[in-house]
Every structure is written in C-alpha cells, then in structure tokens.
Design an enzyme around this catalytic site. Structure first.
Site, PDB file in Angstrom:
ATOM      1  N   ALA A 253       0.824  -1.260  -0.087  1.00  0.00           N
ATOM      2  CA  ALA A 253       0.343  -0.358  -0.252  1.00  0.00           C
ATOM      3  C   ALA A 253       0.783   1.300  -0.101  1.00  0.00           C
ATOM      4  CB  ALA A 253      -0.888  -0.208   1.112  1.00  0.00           C
TER       5      ALA A 253
ATOM      6  N   ASN B  34       0.602  -3.206   8.049  1.00  0.00           N
ATOM      7  CA  ASN B  34       1.879  -3.846   6.713  1.00  0.00           C
ATOM      8  C   ASN B  34       2.472  -2.063   6.936  1.00  0.00           C
ATOM      9  OD1 ASN B  34       1.587  -6.445   6.863  1.00  0.00           O
ATOM     10  ND2 ASN B  34      -0.823  -5.468   6.802  1.00  0.00           N
TER      11      ASN B  34
ATOM     12  N   HIS C 288      -1.783   7.965   4.050  1.00  0.00           N
ATOM     13  CA  HIS C 288      -0.197   7.190   4.373  1.00  0.00           C
ATOM     14  C   HIS C 288       0.245   8.269   3.699  1.00  0.00           C
ATOM     15  CE1 HIS C 288      -1.521   3.088   4.501  1.00  0.00           C
ATOM     16  NE2 HIS C 288      -1.625   2.596   3.564  1.00  0.00           N
TER      17      HIS C 288
HETATM   18  N1  LIG Z   1       1.457  -4.409   2.471  1.00  0.00           N
HETATM   19  C1  LIG Z   1       0.725  -4.178   2.659  1.00  0.00           C
HETATM   20  O1  LIG Z   1       0.022  -2.842   2.046  1.00  0.00           O
HETATM   21  C2  LIG Z   1      -0.820  -5.242   3.456  1.00  0.00           C
HETATM   22  C3  LIG Z   1      -1.667  -3.981   2.989  1.00  0.00           C
HETATM   23  C4  LIG Z   1      -3.102  -5.204   3.509  1.00  0.00           C
HETATM   24  C5  LIG Z   1      -2.921  -6.103   3.231  1.00  0.00           C
HETATM   25  N2  LIG Z   1      -2.020  -7.267   3.565  1.00  0.00           N
HETATM   26  C6  LIG Z   1      -1.922  -8.755   4.043  1.00  0.00           C
HETATM   27  O2  LIG Z   1      -2.401  -9.171   3.195  1.00  0.00           O
HETATM   28  C7  LIG Z   1      -2.851 -10.377   4.038  1.00  0.00           C
HETATM   29  C8  LIG Z   1      -4.082 -10.608   2.954  1.00  0.00           C
HETATM   30  O3  LIG Z   1      -4.920  -9.308   2.851  1.00  0.00           O
HETATM   31  P1  LIG Z   1      -6.655  -9.832   2.436  1.00  0.00           P
HETATM   32  O4  LIG Z   1      -7.673  -8.389   2.332  1.00  0.00           O
HETATM   33  O5  LIG Z   1      -7.120 -10.852   1.063  1.00  0.00           O
HETATM   34  O6  LIG Z   1      -7.147 -10.726   3.968  1.00  0.00           O
HETATM   35  P2  LIG Z   1      -8.943 -11.052   3.414  1.00  0.00           P
HETATM   36  O7  LIG Z   1      -8.323 -12.119   4.821  1.00  0.00           O
HETATM   37  O8  LIG Z   1      -9.171 -10.851   2.677  1.00  0.00           O
HETATM   38  O9  LIG Z   1      -8.073 -12.848   2.650  1.00  0.00           O
HETATM   39  C9  LIG Z   1      -6.977 -14.042   3.621  1.00  0.00           C
HETATM   40  C10 LIG Z   1      -7.155 -15.064   2.948  1.00  0.00           C
HETATM   41  O10 LIG Z   1      -6.229 -15.974   3.699  1.00  0.00           O
HETATM   42  C11 LIG Z   1      -6.898 -17.012   3.860  1.00  0.00           C
HETATM   43  N3  LIG Z   1      -6.263 -17.822   4.837  1.00  0.00           N
HETATM   44  C12 LIG Z   1      -6.076 -17.435   6.094  1.00  0.00           C
HETATM   45  N4  LIG Z   1      -5.070 -18.277   7.110  1.00  0.00           N
HETATM   46  C13 LIG Z   1      -4.627 -19.132   6.063  1.00  0.00           C
HETATM   47  C14 LIG Z   1      -3.416 -19.999   5.882  1.00  0.00           C
HETATM   48  N5  LIG Z   1      -3.042 -20.244   7.482  1.00  0.00           N
HETATM   49  N6  LIG Z   1      -2.698 -20.317   5.345  1.00  0.00           N
HETATM   50  C15 LIG Z   1      -3.800 -20.430   4.462  1.00  0.00           C
HETATM   51  N7  LIG Z   1      -4.603 -19.751   3.421  1.00  0.00           N
HETATM   52  C16 LIG Z   1      -4.923 -18.966   4.972  1.00  0.00           C
HETATM   53  C17 LIG Z   1      -8.009 -16.910   4.443  1.00  0.00           C
HETATM   54  O11 LIG Z   1      -8.916 -18.318   4.162  1.00  0.00           O
HETATM   55  C18 LIG Z   1      -8.543 -16.436   3.070  1.00  0.00           C
HETATM   56  O12 LIG Z   1      -8.526 -16.743   1.671  1.00  0.00           O
HETATM   57  C19 LIG Z   1      -4.168  -9.203   5.494  1.00  0.00           C
HETATM   58  O13 LIG Z   1      -3.495 -10.513   6.381  1.00  0.00           O
HETATM   59  C20 LIG Z   1      -2.502  -8.662   5.603  1.00  0.00           C
HETATM   60  O14 LIG Z   1      -1.689  -9.411   6.260  1.00  0.00           O
HETATM   61  C21 LIG Z   1      -0.813  -6.073   3.666  1.00  0.00           C
END
Ligand SMILES: NC(=O)c1ccc[n+]([C@@H]2O[C@H](COP(=O)([O-])OP(=O)(O)OC[C@H]3O[C@@H](n4cnc5c(N)ncnc54)[C@H](O)[C@@H]3O)[C@@H](O)[C@H]2O)c1
Length: 268
Positions: free
Chosen positions: A124, A190, A220
């Site tokens: 992001a 993050n 941000h």
């Molecule tokens: N770097 C960034 O800027 C940024 C921004 C937003 C989110 N994120 C990260 O990305 C991650 C995912 O975001 P999202 O919005 O897609 O989340 P989300 O909750 O919509 O989806 C998470 C997915 O992962 C699956 N899951 C959960 N634990 C699991 C495991 N141990 N093994 C396999 N699958 C698993 C869930 O079933 C779901 O399908 C967030 O948890 C966050 O940490 C990073």
C-alpha cells in the site's frame, strides 16, 4: 515458452484481485496453484483452472517458480518457512508479521540455508526506493502517519469510549516506534513494517496512527529528513472495486513485483 507457475497462499480480498489480473496475462502467462486448508471457505472462490493445494507437500509437487503469501500472519509463521525451506522465493504481503525479530531471523536463516528468498513488495506504500537509499544517513528522521476514517477503526474507537458514527475530531490512536505499532496493530501496520525494513529498522521509524472523520480513504503520509535531502509523500489508496475493505493498489503492487521478478529488466 510454457506458462510460469505461481503458488498463492490464501484467497481473500488481495489474492481475489490478483488472480484474475495474472490469469489475463499472456506470452507466456501464468498458471496458478492456491494453498488453502481443505476446510477453508475461500476454496469456493478460486477460479476454475487453478490447482487447489492443501499443504506445502502439494505445493512442492505443483512446482511453482515463486510463492505469493496473501493470507495473514499465521501463514507467515507456518507456511512461509516451509516454502523457503524448499528453496523457493516467497513474496510476503503480511510484512507486519516481520516485526517479530525471532520469526524474521528464522526466515532469513532458512532462506540462506536453502537458497530461498524473502521478497517484500511495496504494497500500500510508495517511496520505498528513496527510504532504502537514505537508510544509512547519519541525520535520518523518518516519520509515518496513517490516516483512516472511523469505519476502519470502529472497534478501537468504541473501546476508547468514542461513537464512530458521530466522531467530529481526529483521534490519535497511537504514537511510538514501528515495532510497537506493528505489535499493537498487526493487521493494520504493514506499511510501518515495510518502511522499517526498507529503512533504518523498526526502532527508528516514528509512527502516528490517526482516526480522522475527514479522511477520504486510507492515507499514508511519509516524511524523510536527512543530509541527502527530504521527501514528503502522501498516498490515498482507492478501495478495490471488488472488495471495498481492501486497497486496490496492494494487488497491483504484488502483480508489479511478480512481473519484475520474471523480467530481464529490474528496477531497484
Ligand atoms: N503489504 C501491504 O501493504 C498489505 C496491505 C493489506 C494487507 N496486507 C496483508 O495481506 C493479508 C491478506 O489480505 P486480504 O485482505 O486478502 O485478507 P483476507 O482476510 O481477505 O484473506 C485472507 C485469505 O487467506 C486465507 N488464510 C488465512 N490463513 C491462512 C493460512 N494459514 N494458510 C492459507 N490460507 C490462509 C483465508 O482463508 C483467506 O482466503 C493481510 O492479512 C495483511 O497481513 C498487506
């Protein structure tokens, strides 16, 4: 050339945006495997033609050239070490998980031993290249402010006695360094973790988390001051059209990182 194989861990908002973008690419295009536990409700959302993988053994057999984690902190603790141990490059979305020093050191050790690589996307965030370039500056001051509307901090506001529906003034929810920020709000910080890892480390990034009723989206603001110059950036991310809870740019950042990984030209 045959299509490149990519394994996604998780299939929520971000992977749900990323997968169609990858599948639309041609020459040579991508073939996707998705690691989700057999009981996961997300399995029904995975597009036809993608391989469903139940565990890291099935992931290994699928033979990906790169693994993309978009699942959350638990996956960084459990599945990412196994993928790295297979000698695979792993693009980690849940960078906030890396505030845990022991976890991060363990991942680095595994990657070094196996030939795997930990890849961190800008997500992001923007301006990470500049932050990386000034990381050793002697006079470096690096500040990060998160501004989100009350809808993003509903539970936290209620816990502090505010009514999210009638909040009129900004509320500062947190001030401290990036390690404390990522530990306090692991799902939301993050960006602070990415700045810390690109820059001078978790203890040296000053973080403020502000809930602002005037905020138009998730913003941000990053400020760098040092002997090499100054940087002021403000990024306001639009929500994904397919899921308003996620910033659209995150899946595009992962797409750009994957394409960069396979490209003969690399912008660092
Ligand atoms: N770097 C960034 O800027 C940024 C921004 C937003 C989110 N994120 C990260 O990305 C991650 C995912 O975001 P999202 O919005 O897609 O989340 P989300 O909750 O919509 O989806 C998470 C997915 O992962 C699956 N899951 C959960 N634990 C699991 C495991 N141990 N093994 C396999 N699958 C698993 C869930 O079933 C779901 O399908 C967030 O948890 C966050 O940490 C990073």
């Amino acid at each position: 050339m045959s299509r490149r194989r990519i394994a996604l861990i998780g299939f929520g908002s971000i992977a749900g945006d990323l997968a169609p973008a990858l599948l639309a690419r041609t020459a040579p295009g991508y073939e996707l495997g998705v690691l989700l536990p057999p009981e996961s409700e997300s399995r029904v959302r995975v597009p036809e033609g993608c391989a469903l993988l139940a565990d890291c053994e099935e992931l290994r057999a699928f033979g990906p050239e790169i693994v993309v984690e978009a699942a959350g902190h638990e996956a960084v603790r459990k599945s990412v070490p196994q993928c790295l141990a297979l000698g695979l490059p792993v693009l980690i979305s849940s960078i906030g998980a890396l505030h845990d020093e022991a976890l991060f050191a363990g991942l680095v050790k595994t990657a070094k031993a196996s030939g795997g690589r930990i890849l961190l996307p800008s997500g992001a965030l923007g301006g990470v290249d500049y932050v990386r370039a000034v990381r050793d500056a002697t006079s470096l001051a690096l500040r990060y402010e998160s501004h989100k509307p009350p809808a993003a901090w509903r539970e936290e506001l209620v816990k502090r006695g505010h009514d999210p529906a009638t909040l009129a003034e900004p509320v500062t929810l947190f001030r401290g360094n990036a390690r404390e920020a990522a530990a306090t709000y692991p799902l939301n910080l993050n960006v602070a973790a990415a700045l810390a890892l690109a820059g001078p480390g978790f203890e040296k990034v000053e973080v403020a988390v502000i809930c602002d009723p005037a905020a138009r989206g998730n913003s941000h603001a990053i400020t760098v001051d040092c002997e090499y110059g100054t940087m002021r950036t403000e990024i306001t991310n639009a929500p994904s059209p397919s899921n308003p809870k996620t910033s659209w740019i995150v899946s595009r950042s992962l797409l750009a990182a994957i394409e960069q990984y396979f490209s003969p030209v690399m912008m660092l």
